[in-house]
Design a protein around this motif. Structure first.
Motif, PDB file in Angstrom:
ATOM      1  N   LYS A  35       0.879  -1.111  -0.007  1.00  0.00           N
ATOM      2  CA  LYS A  35      -0.136  -0.181   0.001  1.00  0.00           C
ATOM      3  C   LYS A  35       0.864   1.201  -0.011  1.00  0.00           C
ATOM      4  CE  LYS A  35      -3.533  -2.049   2.433  1.00  0.00           C
ATOM      5  NZ  LYS A  35      -4.924  -1.893   3.535  1.00  0.00           N
ATOM      6  N   ALA A  36       0.296   2.266  -0.557  1.00  0.00           N
ATOM      7  CA  ALA A  36       1.274   3.493  -0.562  1.00  0.00           C
ATOM      8  C   ALA A  36       1.252   4.150   0.910  1.00  0.00           C
ATOM      9  CB  ALA A  36       0.391   4.698  -1.696  1.00  0.00           C
ATOM     10  N   LEU A  37       2.436   5.051   1.217  1.00  0.00           N
ATOM     11  CA  LEU A  37       2.398   5.500   2.538  1.00  0.00           C
ATOM     12  C   LEU A  37       1.265   6.242   2.731  1.00  0.00           C
ATOM     13  CD1 LEU A  37       6.368   6.257   2.512  1.00  0.00           C
ATOM     14  CD2 LEU A  37       4.819   4.637   3.875  1.00  0.00           C
ATOM     15  N   GLU A  38       0.832   6.868   1.671  1.00  0.00           N
ATOM     16  CA  GLU A  38      -0.268   7.845   2.013  1.00  0.00           C
ATOM     17  C   GLU A  38      -1.523   7.120   2.472  1.00  0.00           C
ATOM     18  OE1 GLU A  38       1.255   7.585  -0.975  1.00  0.00           O
ATOM     19  OE2 GLU A  38       2.296   9.619  -1.094  1.00  0.00           O
ATOM     20  N   ASP A  39      -1.563   5.879   2.383  1.00  0.00           N
ATOM     21  CA  ASP A  39      -2.774   5.344   2.991  1.00  0.00           C
ATOM     22  C   ASP A  39      -2.583   5.117   4.393  1.00  0.00           C
ATOM     23  OD1 ASP A  39      -3.737   4.720   0.446  1.00  0.00           O
ATOM     24  OD2 ASP A  39      -3.193   2.784   0.192  1.00  0.00           O
ATOM     25  N   PHE A  81      -0.386  12.762   4.080  1.00  0.00           N
ATOM     26  CA  PHE A  81       0.819  13.255   3.240  1.00  0.00           C
ATOM     27  C   PHE A  81       1.438  14.343   3.646  1.00  0.00           C
ATOM     28  CE2 PHE A  81       2.568  14.917  -0.763  1.00  0.00           C
ATOM     29  CZ  PHE A  81       3.494  13.815  -0.848  1.00  0.00           C
ATOM     30  N   LYS A  82       0.490  15.136   4.237  1.00  0.00           N
ATOM     31  CA  LYS A  82       1.042  16.562   4.411  1.00  0.00           C
ATOM     32  C   LYS A  82       1.839  16.493   5.637  1.00  0.00           C
ATOM     33  CE  LYS A  82      -0.341  21.389   5.660  1.00  0.00           C
ATOM     34  NZ  LYS A  82      -1.438  22.150   6.111  1.00  0.00           N
ATOM     35  N   LEU A  83       1.594  15.563   6.590  1.00  0.00           N
ATOM     36  CA  LEU A  83       2.316  15.112   7.647  1.00  0.00           C
ATOM     37  C   LEU A  83       3.581  14.594   7.310  1.00  0.00           C
ATOM     38  CD1 LEU A  83       2.870  15.618  10.916  1.00  0.00           C
ATOM     39  CD2 LEU A  83       1.392  13.447  10.912  1.00  0.00           C
ATOM     40  N   LEU A  84       3.476  13.676   6.361  1.00  0.00           N
ATOM     41  CA  LEU A  84       4.821  13.032   6.017  1.00  0.00           C
ATOM     42  C   LEU A  84       5.794  14.068   5.255  1.00  0.00           C
ATOM     43  CD1 LEU A  84       6.140  10.258   5.609  1.00  0.00           C
ATOM     44  CD2 LEU A  84       4.854  10.033   3.472  1.00  0.00           C
ATOM     45  N   SER A  85       5.290  14.868   4.481  1.00  0.00           N
ATOM     46  CA  SER A  85       6.184  15.675   3.771  1.00  0.00           C
ATOM     47  C   SER A  85       6.801  16.755   4.827  1.00  0.00           C
ATOM     48  CB  SER A  85       5.293  16.479   2.757  1.00  0.00           C
ATOM     49  OG  SER A  85       4.434  17.176   3.081  1.00  0.00           O
ATOM     50  N   GLN A  86       6.151  17.383   5.720  1.00  0.00           N
ATOM     51  CA  GLN A  86       6.780  17.938   6.848  1.00  0.00           C
ATOM     52  C   GLN A  86       7.667  17.386   7.569  1.00  0.00           C
ATOM     53  OE1 GLN A  86       3.105  19.171   9.330  1.00  0.00           O
ATOM     54  NE2 GLN A  86       2.770  21.007   7.987  1.00  0.00           N
ATOM     55  N   VAL A  87       7.556  16.000   8.160  1.00  0.00           N
ATOM     56  CA  VAL A  87       8.591  15.176   8.643  1.00  0.00           C
ATOM     57  C   VAL A  87       9.682  14.980   7.924  1.00  0.00           C
ATOM     58  CG1 VAL A  87       9.213  13.058   9.691  1.00  0.00           C
ATOM     59  CG2 VAL A  87       6.832  14.075  10.107  1.00  0.00           C
ATOM     60  N   LEU A  88       9.409  14.709   6.530  1.00  0.00           N
ATOM     61  CA  LEU A  88      10.648  14.568   5.800  1.00  0.00           C
ATOM     62  C   LEU A  88      11.592  15.849   5.418  1.00  0.00           C
ATOM     63  CD1 LEU A  88       8.926  12.280   2.671  1.00  0.00           C
ATOM     64  CD2 LEU A  88      10.930  11.577   4.462  1.00  0.00           C
ATOM     65  N   ARG A  89      10.741  16.977   5.468  1.00  0.00           N
ATOM     66  CA  ARG A  89      11.713  18.352   5.435  1.00  0.00           C
ATOM     67  C   ARG A  89      12.341  18.371   6.565  1.00  0.00           C
ATOM     68  NH1 ARG A  89       7.242  20.652   2.319  1.00  0.00           N
ATOM     69  NH2 ARG A  89       5.836  21.064   4.234  1.00  0.00           N
ATOM     70  N   ILE A  90      12.024  17.959   7.910  1.00  0.00           N
ATOM     71  CA  ILE A  90      12.746  18.303   8.966  1.00  0.00           C
ATOM     72  C   ILE A  90      14.144  17.165   8.817  1.00  0.00           C
ATOM     73  CG2 ILE A  90      12.716  17.786  11.452  1.00  0.00           C
ATOM     74  CD1 ILE A  90       9.651  18.476  11.298  1.00  0.00           C
ATOM     75  N   PHE A  91      13.853  16.188   8.677  1.00  0.00           N
ATOM     76  CA  PHE A  91      15.042  15.429   8.575  1.00  0.00           C
ATOM     77  C   PHE A  91      15.915  15.606   7.405  1.00  0.00           C
ATOM     78  CE2 PHE A  91      12.237  12.313  10.666  1.00  0.00           C
ATOM     79  CZ  PHE A  91      13.232  12.045  11.896  1.00  0.00           C
ATOM     80  N   LEU A  92      15.565  16.181   6.316  1.00  0.00           N
ATOM     81  CA  LEU A  92      16.493  16.624   5.142  1.00  0.00           C
ATOM     82  C   LEU A  92      16.986  17.841   5.437  1.00  0.00           C
ATOM     83  CD1 LEU A  92      14.139  15.698   2.030  1.00  0.00           C
ATOM     84  CD2 LEU A  92      16.196  14.350   2.975  1.00  0.00           C
TER      85      LEU A  92
END
Length: 87
Positions: free
Chosen positions: A66-70, A74-85
């Motif tokens: 399944k896609a991670l978005e499931d 997605f908005k929260l995931l992209s925020q978390v990824l920005r923090i780590f990057l």
């Protein structure tokens, strides 16, 4: 010691002893967990990674993934990824 850790310890020092001990216990447990994870991760052989990768490929082919978005907003995931990057 980093400035961030100094600030955290400074705040912890202001707490009652019981809370300090609780935080210290959680921190020590987290450090031990991280050490164990690194030991296991570091001991993983290339053949094991190859087997795991093949299992994932098979799951993708038969539609068992399944896609991670499931699972995550997605908005929260992209925020978390920005923090780590950025870190």
């Amino acid at each position: 010691m980093t400035e961030l850790l100094r600030r955290a310890i400074s705040q912890i020092e202001k707490l009652p002893e019981a809370e300090q001990d609780a935080i210290a216990s959680r921190l020590l447990a987290e450090l031990e967990y991280e050490r164990l994870w690194q030991d296991k991760f570091g001991a993983t052989k290339d053949e094991q990674w190859d087997i795991l990768a093949e299992m994932v490929r098979q799951e993708i082919v038969v539609g068992e993934t399944k896609a991670l978005e499931d699972f995550f907003c997605f908005k929260l995931l992209s925020q978390v990824l920005r923090i780590f990057l950025v870190s």
